[in-house]
Design an enzyme around this catalytic site. Sequence first.
Site, PDB file in Angstrom:
ATOM      1  N   ASP B 102     -14.105   4.955   2.866  1.00 41.30           N
ATOM      2  CA  ASP B 102     -12.866   5.015   2.096  1.00 41.30           C
ATOM      3  C   ASP B 102     -12.895   3.871   1.081  1.00 41.30           C
ATOM      4  O   ASP B 102     -13.196   2.733   1.441  1.00 41.30           O
ATOM      5  CB  ASP B 102     -11.684   4.863   3.056  1.00 41.30           C
ATOM      6  CG  ASP B 102     -10.368   5.222   2.402  1.00 41.30           C
ATOM      7  OD1 ASP B 102     -10.365   5.958   1.399  1.00 41.30           O
ATOM      8  OD2 ASP B 102      -9.335   4.768   2.916  1.00 41.30           O
ATOM      9  N   HIS B 109      -2.976   1.086  -7.724  1.00 40.49           N
ATOM     10  CA  HIS B 109      -2.700   0.901  -6.297  1.00 40.49           C
ATOM     11  C   HIS B 109      -3.113  -0.494  -5.831  1.00 40.49           C
ATOM     12  O   HIS B 109      -2.354  -1.182  -5.132  1.00 40.49           O
ATOM     13  CB  HIS B 109      -3.422   1.971  -5.473  1.00 40.49           C
ATOM     14  CG  HIS B 109      -3.419   1.704  -3.997  1.00 40.49           C
ATOM     15  ND1 HIS B 109      -2.273   1.775  -3.230  1.00 40.49           N
ATOM     16  CD2 HIS B 109      -4.414   1.348  -3.142  1.00 40.49           C
ATOM     17  CE1 HIS B 109      -2.572   1.472  -1.966  1.00 40.49           C
ATOM     18  NE2 HIS B 109      -3.858   1.216  -1.887  1.00 40.49           N
ATOM     19  N   GLU B 173      -1.444   8.011   2.602  1.00 38.49           N
ATOM     20  CA  GLU B 173      -2.109   7.644   1.363  1.00 38.49           C
ATOM     21  C   GLU B 173      -2.679   8.911   0.737  1.00 38.49           C
ATOM     22  O   GLU B 173      -3.419   9.650   1.376  1.00 38.49           O
ATOM     23  CB  GLU B 173      -3.221   6.616   1.625  1.00 38.49           C
ATOM     24  CG  GLU B 173      -2.693   5.301   2.198  1.00 38.49           C
ATOM     25  CD  GLU B 173      -3.688   4.145   2.119  1.00 38.49           C
ATOM     26  OE1 GLU B 173      -4.905   4.401   2.123  1.00 38.49           O
ATOM     27  OE2 GLU B 173      -3.221   2.987   2.051  1.00 38.49           O
ATOM     28  N   GLU B 175      -5.171  10.729  -1.462  1.00 38.77           N
ATOM     29  CA  GLU B 175      -6.521  10.421  -1.922  1.00 38.77           C
ATOM     30  C   GLU B 175      -7.273  11.700  -2.286  1.00 38.77           C
ATOM     31  O   GLU B 175      -6.923  12.792  -1.843  1.00 38.77           O
ATOM     32  CB  GLU B 175      -7.298   9.672  -0.812  1.00 38.77           C
ATOM     33  CG  GLU B 175      -6.563   8.450  -0.279  1.00 38.77           C
ATOM     34  CD  GLU B 175      -7.430   7.508   0.541  1.00 38.77           C
ATOM     35  OE1 GLU B 175      -8.653   7.716   0.615  1.00 38.77           O
ATOM     36  OE2 GLU B 175      -6.858   6.553   1.103  1.00 38.77           O
ATOM     37  N   ASP B 207      -4.923   9.745   4.110  1.00 32.33           N
ATOM     38  CA  ASP B 207      -5.401   8.630   4.936  1.00 32.33           C
ATOM     39  C   ASP B 207      -4.186   7.969   5.594  1.00 32.33           C
ATOM     40  O   ASP B 207      -3.684   6.948   5.132  1.00 32.33           O
ATOM     41  CB  ASP B 207      -6.150   7.645   4.027  1.00 32.33           C
ATOM     42  CG  ASP B 207      -6.661   6.434   4.789  1.00 32.33           C
ATOM     43  OD1 ASP B 207      -6.950   6.565   5.991  1.00 32.33           O
ATOM     44  OD2 ASP B 207      -6.764   5.355   4.175  1.00 32.33           O
ATOM     45  N   ARG B 211       1.105   0.547   8.816  1.00 31.99           N
ATOM     46  CA  ARG B 211       1.079  -0.716   8.056  1.00 31.99           C
ATOM     47  C   ARG B 211       1.281  -1.944   8.938  1.00 31.99           C
ATOM     48  O   ARG B 211       0.755  -3.018   8.634  1.00 31.99           O
ATOM     49  CB  ARG B 211       2.150  -0.697   6.968  1.00 31.99           C
ATOM     50  CG  ARG B 211       2.026   0.427   5.974  1.00 31.99           C
ATOM     51  CD  ARG B 211       0.733   0.356   5.185  1.00 31.99           C
ATOM     52  NE  ARG B 211       0.649   1.453   4.225  1.00 31.99           N
ATOM     53  CZ  ARG B 211      -0.461   1.754   3.561  1.00 31.99           C
ATOM     54  NH1 ARG B 211      -1.585   1.081   3.756  1.00 31.99           N
ATOM     55  NH2 ARG B 211      -0.461   2.761   2.711  1.00 31.99           N
ATOM     56  N   GLN B 214      -2.003  -2.511  10.868  1.00 32.85           N
ATOM     57  CA  GLN B 214      -2.987  -2.953   9.869  1.00 32.85           C
ATOM     58  C   GLN B 214      -2.760  -4.410   9.455  1.00 32.85           C
ATOM     59  O   GLN B 214      -3.708  -5.179   9.301  1.00 32.85           O
ATOM     60  CB  GLN B 214      -2.880  -2.025   8.662  1.00 32.85           C
ATOM     61  CG  GLN B 214      -3.946  -2.216   7.597  1.00 32.85           C
ATOM     62  CD  GLN B 214      -3.718  -1.292   6.388  1.00 32.85           C
ATOM     63  OE1 GLN B 214      -2.930  -0.351   6.441  1.00 32.85           O
ATOM     64  NE2 GLN B 214      -4.418  -1.564   5.295  1.00 32.85           N
ATOM     65  N   LYS B 227      -5.788   2.558  10.718  1.00 30.88           N
ATOM     66  CA  LYS B 227      -6.248   3.724   9.965  1.00 30.88           C
ATOM     67  C   LYS B 227      -6.992   4.731  10.835  1.00 30.88           C
ATOM     68  O   LYS B 227      -7.117   5.894  10.455  1.00 30.88           O
ATOM     69  CB  LYS B 227      -7.242   3.274   8.886  1.00 30.88           C
ATOM     70  CG  LYS B 227      -6.716   2.271   7.893  1.00 30.88           C
ATOM     71  CD  LYS B 227      -6.066   2.962   6.723  1.00 30.88           C
ATOM     72  CE  LYS B 227      -5.891   2.009   5.551  1.00 30.88           C
ATOM     73  NZ  LYS B 227      -5.297   2.715   4.398  1.00 30.88           N
ATOM     74  N   THR B 231      -7.295  11.003   9.888  1.00 28.53           N
ATOM     75  CA  THR B 231      -7.441  11.200   8.449  1.00 28.53           C
ATOM     76  C   THR B 231      -7.492  12.710   8.247  1.00 28.53           C
ATOM     77  O   THR B 231      -8.347  13.375   8.826  1.00 28.53           O
ATOM     78  CB  THR B 231      -8.754  10.565   7.933  1.00 28.53           C
ATOM     79  OG1 THR B 231      -8.779   9.187   8.310  1.00 28.53           O
ATOM     80  CG2 THR B 231      -8.871  10.700   6.423  1.00 28.53           C
ATOM     81  N   GLU B 332       4.325   1.723  -1.362  1.00 29.80           N
ATOM     82  CA  GLU B 332       4.530   1.421  -2.777  1.00 29.80           C
ATOM     83  C   GLU B 332       5.836   2.009  -3.295  1.00 29.80           C
ATOM     84  O   GLU B 332       6.535   1.393  -4.091  1.00 29.80           O
ATOM     85  CB  GLU B 332       3.364   1.978  -3.599  1.00 29.80           C
ATOM     86  CG  GLU B 332       2.077   1.200  -3.402  1.00 29.80           C
ATOM     87  CD  GLU B 332       0.862   1.997  -3.853  1.00 29.80           C
ATOM     88  OE1 GLU B 332       0.497   1.898  -5.027  1.00 29.80           O
ATOM     89  OE2 GLU B 332       0.284   2.731  -3.014  1.00 29.80           O
TER      90      GLU B 332
END
Lengths: 374, 374
Positions: B102, B109, B173, B175, B207, B211, B214, B227, B231, B332
């Site tokens: 990844d 970002h 996420e 992607e 993904d 948070r 992480q 993570k 996925t 975000e």
Amino acid sequence: MNADAITGFGLDNLPYGVDDSGRVVVALGDEVIDLASAEGLDVDPEVWTSGSLNAFMALGPDAWADTRARLQSVATRQPAHARRPRSDVRLVLPWEIGDYTDFYASREHAEAMGRMLRPGDAPLPEAWLHMPLGYHGRAGTVVVSGSRVWRPAGLAPGPDGPQFGPSARLDVEVELGFVVGTTVPRGHTVPARAADHHIFGVVLVNDWSARDIQSLEYRPLGPFLGKSFATSVSPWVVPLAAFDPWRVEGPVQTPEPADYLKTGEPRGLNAELSLSVNGAVISTMSSGGLYWSMAQQLAHLTVNGAGVRAGDLFASGTISGPLAGSEGSLMEKYRGEAWLADGDTITITGWCGERSRGPWISLGEVVGTVVPSI
Amino acid sequence: MNADAITGFGLDNLPYGVDDSGRVVVALGDEVIDLASAEGLDVDPEVWTSGSLNAFMALGPDAWADTRARLQSVATRQPAHARRPRSDVRLVLPWEIGDYTDFYASREHAEAMGRMLRPGDAPLPEAWLHMPLGYHGRAGTVVVSGSRVWRPAGLAPGPDGPQFGPSARLDVEVELGFVVGTTVPRGHTVPARAADHHIFGVVLVNDWSARDIQSLEYRPLGPFLGKSFATSVSPWVVPLAAFDPWRVEGPVQTPEPADYLKTGEPRGLNAELSLSVNGAVISTMSSGGLYWSMAQQLAHLTVNGAGVRAGDLFASGTISGPLAGSEGSLMEKYRGEAWLADGDTITITGWCGERSRGPWISLGEVVGTVVPSI
């Protein structure tokens, strides 16, 4: 003298390997037993000619225990056609690897790295004492002992910013790895207390590392190209049961770990390891002092519901001891003054017990030679 | 109206999938073509019943191009027994994944995350403008669209230190991923200029990210349990050739990249993406502005000699645009004020072109629903 005392491959060891025709073999003294030709086992012979240990792993822990018990009683009575000199056998990577994860389980190593890389800060990362930190490595570049290791090229720090070229700081890491033997589906967890049941066996690992490439790339996503070019493993997978006599109490864990990381004692596994460069031993260390155990690594990885697949490889991270002469990497031993040259051959050897007077078991060795960048 | 204008699955798309009986199918309008039953192709039918796309990938780029050209001429003339309504087909993960990596290829970002996580510092990590940063993810937890996603549990920051529990900051996420179709042996490199030749096709990727987990674990080894629990990927693999009309010039790269990262233009791939929560679109973004291209990601990963295996999955990292409403993650968009709840269904949709007036191609969608921790 029996095979055990001479070679470390006695009846209390019986590690599994796969030869270059895809047949499963077990080491016994100076010979191997070809399991598809062996007598007295209760496993479909096709399992032994499938090219990897995964078919045997799929039979489950009861079959592993049963096969080990049968081998211990019949191994020395095998017919000639089931035996070959061990030196005649060319061993390949003995199992198909799913995911490969590498941990950071040695406190001595983590503290030594922290002092060198982040002088002035607390040597251990914030979370280190709370859980076994780790990251995913590249499964596709795990290779068996004897495979060449090309010096990696990449971007590394230069006087005027990042600069491309062959790594000038190529290093090794002495690690102990284990192979997961049972699949745990996604959504399930394995508490540390139950984790040993899922471990098929143990291997030696050399986690080759390009320190210059790693130092430029690792913030904030961790090691990547500095590690992904090659990881070498020993060809003999030693059954976890063979380590029963060499279990030791692990270091006291303070703060107390979360419930999922709690294990009974003895949780440690006391293998002796040595690191040689071109035949000269430069360090020796023991895995008995590892802060985070194999069971705790497996429990941690699955606590988020990730599950594991049979064949997944876990490695301990560099094993270093507290004293001079027990460094598991050149970076720790030579503090930036010496790195690997092209042509250097690195050998990591492992064993349990005292080799001068048995009983002892050998983990064999993992060897690799550095060749120039392509 | 032709299939293209209505569904985005016209003759200029022809994505590959695998149904739940292991047969390879191609989408055309509201139908699929069962390739093992199709007429006019020049591939051993066993390739189409092998349970994954890997057997087709193994035939190599010339066979991919030939099969695509043949399908474009014969797809609309297939007999009834080779066609099924697309809505009747249950799609599975269409290929066997080797390694999953990844990246962090969106500048918007990376800067947004840097400003939130390291306020006061330069928003981009030191090496970001020099190379596509990335890390290895967990291949064993890549799942096809529609798979449930259990809320992960783990250690996360608490008021009195690390605290165990279900993640309270579950995120997504958006992607774009690609599947490598050719194996490049260890020791070999692929310069960016030659990398497109190795790419089989493109998928959408979600993904999933916890948070809180992480944030505690990622120093210094990068994302791990935050993570690794899941996925999700879209079930249709769109051939890279289908994107030829939607190539765009990438952003100017300053400083100039190292030679191995240099590509011709247009290096960008302009897919439109949308992120929905429970059916309501909350963000839309485009992949055309990605700083590091797919070819550059592949060149970077192999420059150290790591090689790749057919089936390796690369993902771009979160794709965010510069404007409000183009955020590729909840972190975000909502800046810590809103996260995923159990029962939430996340849908990422992708397409190229303008859906209101063709031509356009669909990348389908990747859907997942959050279920409580087990």
